[in-house]
Design a protein around this motif. Structure first.
Motif: not given
Length: 243
Positions: A99-103
């Motif tokens: 999962i990609l974070e910091k958007w």
């Protein structure tokens, strides 16, 4: 989108990659309703709500996802359903299963769509990452706009006797919004059908110079034209594959 106070138009999501990726599998989870994906400022994919699929991406720095709100079910507005099942936006985004974070999030309601045509706005800055030599991608056998959704504007000179109701034929374009003199006329989607024209009331026009703007989300009309007609085409062919 609702948690950001946006209930129409689009939402922009932007993530800075911690390291370059090559042929990594990108997946969008819980997409409502349609996504336009850019990698390093290059338009690479269109994803429909019904598609929970992954696809390969190669990039150096930035992932940008524009999510379009295509409307709510009518019965929800009557209090007959649960809005939590009809949220707009994304649940999460993964690359190779992580999962990609910091958007960063960008609200792009219909009242702000025209900001894309301005040099002084706080909308997505993915263009600065754009690579002119990048591979051109296609959707529905048409080349996608290389930099992603774009604004096209033109002018029309009218006299006082020409301020009449009319229809605008959008069949040359793909999917987007039509704006006349600052009035959002509506959405067009001739690739899907069956409606190919949009009604423009005479009160939207003015004597002198009129500005007509197309906010195109996918592929531009080859000759960059719109046609005014007295015929309303609402029963044309339907292409269910692109819906």
């Amino acid at each position: 989108m609702e948690e950001m106070g946006e209930f129409e138009g689009m939402m922009g999501y932007q993530h800075v990659l911690t390291s370059p990726v090559r042929d990594a599998q990108l997946a969008l989870h819980g997409l409502h309703d349609r996504a336009y994906v850019l990698v390093d400022g290059n338009f690479v994919q269109v994803i429909k709500r019904e598609e929970e699929k992954s696809f390969p991406i190669t990039g150096q720095s930035t992932l940008t996802i524009l999510v379009e709100n295509m409307g709510y079910m009518a019965w929800l507005s009557q209090g007959l359903g649960d809005y939590s099942n009809e949220y707009k936006g994304l649940n999460n985004v993964t690359v190779n299963g992580e999962i990609l974070e910091k958007w960063k999030h960008y609200k792009m309601g219909t009242d702000k769509l025209l900001d894309l045509d301005s040099d002084n706005n706080d909308s997505l800055d993915s263009d600065k990452y754009h690579n002119e030599t990048a591979e051109r991608h296609y959707y529905n056998k048409k080349p996608l706009l290389s930099n992603g959704p774009a604004v096209f504007s033109g002018e029309l000179q009218l006299t006082s006797s020409e301020l009449l109701d009319t229809f605008v034929d959008t069949s040359c374009w793909s999917k987007g919004f039509l704006v006349v003199n600052g009035h959002v006329v509506g959405r067009y989607w001739p690739e899907a059908g069956p409606q190919y024209t949009l009604y423009v009331p005479g009160v939207f026009w003015k004597e002198g110079v009129n500005k007509v703007t197309v906010v195109e989300l996918q592929s531009q009309c080859p000759d960059l034209t719109l046609t005014l007609t007295d015929e309303h085409v609402i029963d044309g062919p339907v292409n269910g594959d692109v819906i």
